[in-house]
Each structure stands twice: as C-alpha cells, then as structure tokens.
Scaffold this motif. Structure first.
Motif, PDB file in Angstrom:
ATOM      1  N   SER A 148     -10.214 -37.035   3.587  1.00 18.41           N
ATOM      2  CA  SER A 148     -10.867 -36.307   4.658  1.00 18.41           C
ATOM      3  C   SER A 148     -12.380 -36.374   4.560  1.00 18.41           C
ATOM      4  O   SER A 148     -13.077 -36.168   5.554  1.00 18.41           O
ATOM      5  CB  SER A 148     -10.422 -34.838   4.655  1.00 18.41           C
ATOM      6  OG  SER A 148     -10.792 -34.208   3.437  1.00 18.41           O
ATOM      7  N   ARG A 149     -12.907 -36.666   3.352  1.00 20.37           N
ATOM      8  CA  ARG A 149     -14.353 -36.681   3.164  1.00 20.37           C
ATOM      9  C   ARG A 149     -14.841 -38.069   2.784  1.00 20.37           C
ATOM     10  O   ARG A 149     -14.118 -38.857   2.147  1.00 20.37           O
ATOM     11  CB  ARG A 149     -14.788 -35.652   2.114  1.00 20.37           C
ATOM     12  CG  ARG A 149     -14.411 -34.215   2.478  1.00 20.37           C
ATOM     13  CD  ARG A 149     -15.114 -33.200   1.593  1.00 20.37           C
ATOM     14  NE  ARG A 149     -16.549 -33.107   1.861  1.00 20.37           N
ATOM     15  CZ  ARG A 149     -17.079 -32.346   2.829  1.00 20.37           C
ATOM     16  NH1 ARG A 149     -16.301 -31.611   3.609  1.00 20.37           N
ATOM     17  NH2 ARG A 149     -18.387 -32.295   2.994  1.00 20.37           N
ATOM     18  N   LEU A 150     -16.073 -38.340   3.173  1.00 21.37           N
ATOM     19  CA  LEU A 150     -16.732 -39.616   2.917  1.00 21.37           C
ATOM     20  C   LEU A 150     -17.955 -39.362   2.052  1.00 21.37           C
ATOM     21  O   LEU A 150     -18.777 -38.492   2.370  1.00 21.37           O
ATOM     22  CB  LEU A 150     -17.166 -40.242   4.254  1.00 21.37           C
ATOM     23  CG  LEU A 150     -18.103 -41.457   4.213  1.00 21.37           C
ATOM     24  CD1 LEU A 150     -17.343 -42.702   3.765  1.00 21.37           C
ATOM     25  CD2 LEU A 150     -18.735 -41.684   5.596  1.00 21.37           C
ATOM     26  N   VAL A 151     -18.112 -40.107   0.965  1.00 24.11           N
ATOM     27  CA  VAL A 151     -19.355 -40.070   0.208  1.00 24.11           C
ATOM     28  C   VAL A 151     -20.406 -40.823   1.009  1.00 24.11           C
ATOM     29  O   VAL A 151     -20.215 -41.980   1.386  1.00 24.11           O
ATOM     30  CB  VAL A 151     -19.201 -40.689  -1.189  1.00 24.11           C
ATOM     31  CG1 VAL A 151     -20.551 -40.705  -1.916  1.00 24.11           C
ATOM     32  CG2 VAL A 151     -18.172 -39.915  -2.010  1.00 24.11           C
ATOM     33  N   LEU A 152     -21.498 -40.153   1.289  1.00 22.45           N
ATOM     34  CA  LEU A 152     -22.551 -40.704   2.135  1.00 22.45           C
ATOM     35  C   LEU A 152     -23.400 -41.706   1.336  1.00 22.45           C
ATOM     36  O   LEU A 152     -23.263 -41.838   0.135  1.00 22.45           O
ATOM     37  CB  LEU A 152     -23.412 -39.559   2.649  1.00 22.45           C
ATOM     38  CG  LEU A 152     -24.222 -39.745   3.935  1.00 22.45           C
ATOM     39  CD1 LEU A 152     -23.313 -40.087   5.102  1.00 22.45           C
ATOM     40  CD2 LEU A 152     -25.010 -38.472   4.231  1.00 22.45           C
ATOM     41  N   SER A 208     -16.495 -42.784   9.344  1.00 22.97           N
ATOM     42  CA  SER A 208     -15.078 -42.524   9.094  1.00 22.97           C
ATOM     43  C   SER A 208     -14.836 -42.539   7.587  1.00 22.97           C
ATOM     44  O   SER A 208     -15.422 -43.338   6.845  1.00 22.97           O
ATOM     45  CB  SER A 208     -14.198 -43.564   9.792  1.00 22.97           C
ATOM     46  OG  SER A 208     -14.600 -44.878   9.470  1.00 22.97           O
ATOM     47  N   ALA A 209     -13.980 -41.617   7.151  1.00 25.55           N
ATOM     48  CA  ALA A 209     -13.668 -41.487   5.732  1.00 25.55           C
ATOM     49  C   ALA A 209     -12.695 -42.587   5.298  1.00 25.55           C
ATOM     50  O   ALA A 209     -12.017 -43.204   6.132  1.00 25.55           O
ATOM     51  CB  ALA A 209     -13.069 -40.110   5.461  1.00 25.55           C
ATOM     52  N   PRO A 210     -12.584 -42.855   3.997  1.00 23.24           N
ATOM     53  CA  PRO A 210     -11.590 -43.818   3.515  1.00 23.24           C
ATOM     54  C   PRO A 210     -10.181 -43.384   3.923  1.00 23.24           C
ATOM     55  O   PRO A 210      -9.894 -42.181   4.007  1.00 23.24           O
ATOM     56  CB  PRO A 210     -11.767 -43.768   1.991  1.00 23.24           C
ATOM     57  CG  PRO A 210     -13.165 -43.287   1.783  1.00 23.24           C
ATOM     58  CD  PRO A 210     -13.440 -42.335   2.903  1.00 23.24           C
ATOM     59  N   PRO A 211      -9.302 -44.323   4.197  1.00 24.86           N
ATOM     60  CA  PRO A 211      -7.925 -43.965   4.573  1.00 24.86           C
ATOM     61  C   PRO A 211      -7.297 -43.019   3.562  1.00 24.86           C
ATOM     62  O   PRO A 211      -7.397 -43.218   2.348  1.00 24.86           O
ATOM     63  CB  PRO A 211      -7.214 -45.321   4.596  1.00 24.86           C
ATOM     64  CG  PRO A 211      -8.297 -46.319   4.868  1.00 24.86           C
ATOM     65  CD  PRO A 211      -9.517 -45.778   4.185  1.00 24.86           C
ATOM     66  N   TYR A 223     -14.278 -54.923   9.697  1.00 23.49           N
ATOM     67  CA  TYR A 223     -15.062 -54.797   8.471  1.00 23.49           C
ATOM     68  C   TYR A 223     -15.091 -53.332   8.026  1.00 23.49           C
ATOM     69  O   TYR A 223     -14.808 -52.414   8.805  1.00 23.49           O
ATOM     70  CB  TYR A 223     -16.490 -55.303   8.705  1.00 23.49           C
ATOM     71  CG  TYR A 223     -17.225 -54.537   9.778  1.00 23.49           C
ATOM     72  CD1 TYR A 223     -17.893 -53.356   9.490  1.00 23.49           C
ATOM     73  CD2 TYR A 223     -17.234 -54.985  11.099  1.00 23.49           C
ATOM     74  CE1 TYR A 223     -18.544 -52.633  10.470  1.00 23.49           C
ATOM     75  CE2 TYR A 223     -17.892 -54.271  12.095  1.00 23.49           C
ATOM     76  CZ  TYR A 223     -18.542 -53.098  11.772  1.00 23.49           C
ATOM     77  OH  TYR A 223     -19.189 -52.382  12.744  1.00 23.49           O
ATOM     78  N   THR A 224     -15.463 -53.109   6.786  1.00 23.86           N
ATOM     79  CA  THR A 224     -15.702 -51.757   6.272  1.00 23.86           C
ATOM     80  C   THR A 224     -17.123 -51.704   5.720  1.00 23.86           C
ATOM     81  O   THR A 224     -17.723 -52.740   5.417  1.00 23.86           O
ATOM     82  CB  THR A 224     -14.691 -51.387   5.175  1.00 23.86           C
ATOM     83  OG1 THR A 224     -14.680 -52.420   4.171  1.00 23.86           O
ATOM     84  CG2 THR A 224     -13.296 -51.248   5.761  1.00 23.86           C
ATOM     85  N   GLU A 225     -17.655 -50.479   5.585  1.00 25.22           N
ATOM     86  CA  GLU A 225     -19.035 -50.333   5.130  1.00 25.22           C
ATOM     87  C   GLU A 225     -19.161 -49.137   4.203  1.00 25.22           C
ATOM     88  O   GLU A 225     -18.689 -48.035   4.531  1.00 25.22           O
ATOM     89  CB  GLU A 225     -19.989 -50.163   6.322  1.00 25.22           C
ATOM     90  CG  GLU A 225     -20.122 -51.412   7.168  1.00 25.22           C
ATOM     91  CD  GLU A 225     -21.053 -51.219   8.349  1.00 25.22           C
ATOM     92  OE1 GLU A 225     -21.849 -52.140   8.621  1.00 25.22           O
ATOM     93  OE2 GLU A 225     -20.984 -50.162   9.003  1.00 25.22           O
ATOM     94  N   ARG A 226     -19.817 -49.337   3.074  1.00 26.46           N
ATOM     95  CA  ARG A 226     -20.014 -48.274   2.105  1.00 26.46           C
ATOM     96  C   ARG A 226     -20.870 -47.161   2.705  1.00 26.46           C
ATOM     97  O   ARG A 226     -21.947 -47.398   3.252  1.00 26.46           O
ATOM     98  CB  ARG A 226     -20.721 -48.829   0.846  1.00 26.46           C
ATOM     99  CG  ARG A 226     -19.933 -49.863   0.056  1.00 26.46           C
ATOM    100  CD  ARG A 226     -18.749 -49.282  -0.691  1.00 26.46           C
ATOM    101  NE  ARG A 226     -19.093 -48.313  -1.688  1.00 26.46           N
ATOM    102  CZ  ARG A 226     -19.144 -48.549  -3.005  1.00 26.46           C
ATOM    103  NH1 ARG A 226     -18.893 -49.775  -3.479  1.00 26.46           N
ATOM    104  NH2 ARG A 226     -19.430 -47.583  -3.856  1.00 26.46           N
ATOM    105  N   GLY A 227     -20.343 -45.943   2.639  1.00 24.64           N
ATOM    106  CA  GLY A 227     -21.059 -44.777   3.116  1.00 24.64           C
ATOM    107  C   GLY A 227     -21.076 -44.619   4.622  1.00 24.64           C
ATOM    108  O   GLY A 227     -21.721 -43.691   5.129  1.00 24.64           O
ATOM    109  N   ILE A 228     -20.369 -45.482   5.336  1.00 28.19           N
ATOM    110  CA  ILE A 228     -20.371 -45.444   6.795  1.00 28.19           C
ATOM    111  C   ILE A 228     -18.951 -45.523   7.356  1.00 28.19           C
ATOM    112  O   ILE A 228     -18.518 -44.635   8.084  1.00 28.19           O
ATOM    113  CB  ILE A 228     -21.216 -46.600   7.384  1.00 28.19           C
ATOM    114  CG1 ILE A 228     -22.656 -46.534   6.873  1.00 28.19           C
ATOM    115  CG2 ILE A 228     -21.192 -46.558   8.915  1.00 28.19           C
ATOM    116  CD1 ILE A 228     -23.515 -47.737   7.271  1.00 28.19           C
ATOM    117  N   LYS A 229     -18.244 -46.553   7.013  1.00 28.77           N
ATOM    118  CA  LYS A 229     -16.956 -46.850   7.659  1.00 28.77           C
ATOM    119  C   LYS A 229     -15.885 -47.160   6.618  1.00 28.77           C
ATOM    120  O   LYS A 229     -15.825 -48.252   6.061  1.00 28.77           O
ATOM    121  CB  LYS A 229     -17.130 -48.030   8.622  1.00 28.77           C
ATOM    122  CG  LYS A 229     -15.919 -48.423   9.449  1.00 28.77           C
ATOM    123  CD  LYS A 229     -16.318 -49.510  10.449  1.00 28.77           C
ATOM    124  CE  LYS A 229     -15.154 -49.886  11.369  1.00 28.77           C
ATOM    125  NZ  LYS A 229     -14.225 -50.847  10.737  1.00 28.77           N
TER     126      LYS A 229
END
Length: 350
Positions: A58-62, A52-55, A113-119
């Motif tokens: 639309s895009r997430l850095v992998l 999921s992308a940051p609130p 929780y949140t996760e870099r490059g994932i959630k």
C-alpha cells in the motif's frame, strides 16, 4: 531503518516510516543512503496526482534522485565498499518492447516500465537501499556534496543528445541556445550548453536571488523579458523549454532561427487553454525545417555521461544549485516551497 513513504494515490500521506533493513540479492549492492533530491514529480506524488506502490503493497518509498555509498558489493560487480553511487530510476518493461530490449528503456513503447520511487518500485529515500549493480553508476568521490544532482543531469544530457540527433539530419552547427526556466533542469541544461561551447541564454521571471547569479556564473546571459521578445532578439538555434508553461512553449516555438529545434523537458499542467495560431506555427515549422521534440527520463548511457558532465563542472557552482539541505527528520520542510529555492535536498545520514 527510516524511510520516507507515501500511500498513492492518497494526498497528504507522506510519513517517516520504520522499515526492515533491506537484504541484498546476489546481484545487488547494499547502499547507505547519503541524500535524495526533491523535485516536482515527488510533489505530484505527495499530492496524490501520480505514483503507484509496488504490487501487493500500500505504501511506496519515495525518492528517485539518489546518492549513496556502497556498504556491500557482490564479487566481480565492479563496485567495492565505499564507492559513491547513484541508482538508475527506470527499469525496462518485462515483455520487453523493442526499445527496452535494445537498452533504450527511457523510450519504452508500451508503458510497462517501472521506476524507483515513482511507479511500482520503492525509491531511494531511505537510510539503506539495494540496487542491482547493473543499474548503479559510480561517481567521482569529490562529488559527495553534489552527486545528488546526477539524475536531473542525466535528464539534461539525454535532452542534448536528442537535440543533436535531430539536428544531424542535416548540417548542424548551433551557436545560440535559449533555456526557458531557471530551475534545476534549466540551469543544468545551461551548464551543459556552456560545456558544449554555445552562447547560452537563460530566461526566468525571477529578477534577483540565486537563479540569475547562477546563470551569470556560467557565463550565460540572463533574461526576464517575455519569451517572445527575447527569442525574437537572439533567434536561438536551440530552445530547451523547462517551465511547462503553455504560453512560454508556444512563444518559444514561434521565434527560433531557421532549422530551429525546440526540446520540451518541462511537463505542462492539463486543463489550461491558450489561443494559438496553429496555422502560423505549422507554416513556420514546414518552411523553416524546424523541429519540436519531447524528452523525459534517461538510460544507463545518459547516467554515465552525466557522471562525466558533473565531474567536469565547477563544484562550487554545483553546490550553489542546492539552496536548502534538510536532515531526514525535517523532511516535511523539504516539500514546502521557499522563495529562493532552486534544488532542495534531504540528507539521509543525519
């Protein structure tokens, strides 16, 4: 700067994007990206199955398997320009739950929780990235070519920690470990087993190429017979299951030594069924005091222990785990499976 981005949950949306250079906050490091590792989670995100992308974006850095070099650091942070660092993946939930409040955010109870490059947080697959200095871990400078293995090593270190915590509910002196699956997690788990002085056995279907060679280089015994045959022969005290294959999981569970511990680190696909004698498994677990545990993610303690484990490992062996290195502009090739792949790495400064 250039960055690998996706638009979850849209499959096939991977792109090399131009993004503004990041501006570090007062408690953040500015880091030049050196490399990112590619793993199954990244491929699931690429296929639209996860992520999921940051609130508000639309895009997430992998990229969650990071390696970088500090360009700027705030005073009194413990870091200086030039330090080799890895960014921790997970962040505690904002509530927080009891586990997150205690710093055990890898065991988050409420899933926020949140996760870099994932959630919901951008990852590390970019030429520049920022990270809070409290969520960065310094590596030995000589690990520049292999430090990207830090995150999977942290996962392995946590798994071993959990195994020992369960085992120490009673007298516990394991002798033999069986690792099922000779991918990066499996081989790093085997490496850690040898560092702990155990008789290590690795099982995989592959009969040639880098996997058996890497296992043998550790001093481990490599097997490619069915897992029930191997398990019945060696009667492992500990099994680390890294394939996620349902049949392998249950065969491994059924053939441990008494007081056996099976730690599941491979994630199984849903929707596949296999016949299982649940009564026999239950009987064995109860009468032999066996245990089955799952383990995922890692916290700061595990990252720091992983840095020590990598520093103590043979650097040439670690280099052998990385079977392909690709420059950033050839990113698409990194997500294509090659026959002899173990770990694929994308270099970010080329």
């Amino acid at each position: 700067m250039r960055a690998l981005t996706v638009q979850p949950p849209q499959a096939g949306s991977l792109a090399l994007s131009e993004l503004p250079d990041p501006a570090p906050g007062p408690h953040e490091l500015l880091v030049e990206g050196v490399a990112v590792g590619v793993c199954g989670t990244d491929k699931e995100i690429l296929h639209g199955e996860f992520g999921s992308a940051p609130p508000g974006h639309s895009r997430l850095v992998l990229g969650h398997e990071s390696l970088g070099r500090v360009r700027q650091a705030p005073p009194h942070s413990g870091f200086v320009p030039g330090d080799l660092v890895v960014g921790v993946v997970r962040r505690p939930d904002p509530v927080p739950c009891g586990a997150c409040g205690a710093g055990e955010f890898d065991m988050c109870r409420n899933g926020q929780y949140t996760e870099r490059g994932i959630k919901e947080l951008d990852g590390y697959a970019s030429e520049l990235w920022c990270v809070e200095h409290d969520y960065a871990v310094k590596l030995d400078p000589r690990l520049e070519h292999v430090g990207v293995l830090m995150e999977p090593t942290a996962v392995v270190v946590k798994a071993w920690e959990q195994i020992h915590r369960v085992g120490e509910r009673a007298w516990f002196e394991p002798q033999r470990v069986l690792v099922t699956g000779a991918g990066p997690i499996g081989l790093l788990a085997a490496m850690r087993g040898t560092q702990l002085g155990l008789d290590v056995h690795v099982l995989d279907r592959v009969t040639s190429g880098p996997k058996p060679r890497l296992a043998h280089a550790l001093g481990a015994t490599y097997h490619h017979d069915p897992v029930d045959v191997v398990s019945a022969r060696i009667r492992p005290d500990v099994v680390i299951e890294a394939t996620g294959a349902g049949s392998v999981v249950f065969d491994a569970i059924s053939h441990t030594a008494r007081f056996g511990i099976v730690c599941l680190v491979g994630v199984s696909s849903q929707g596949r069924t296999i016949p299982v004698d649940a009564g026999a498994i239950n009987r064995q677990l109860v009468l032999e005091n066996d245990a089955i545990i799952g383990s995922v993610s890692s916290n700061l303690r595990h990252y720091r222990q992983a840095a020590d484990a990598l520093a103590a490992a043979d650097e040439d062996w670690l280099r052998g785990l990385i079977t392909r290195r690709l420059p950033l502009h050839r990113y698409a090739e990194a997500f294509e499976t090659a026959e002899d792949d173990v770990k694929v790495v994308i270099t970010l400064n080329s």
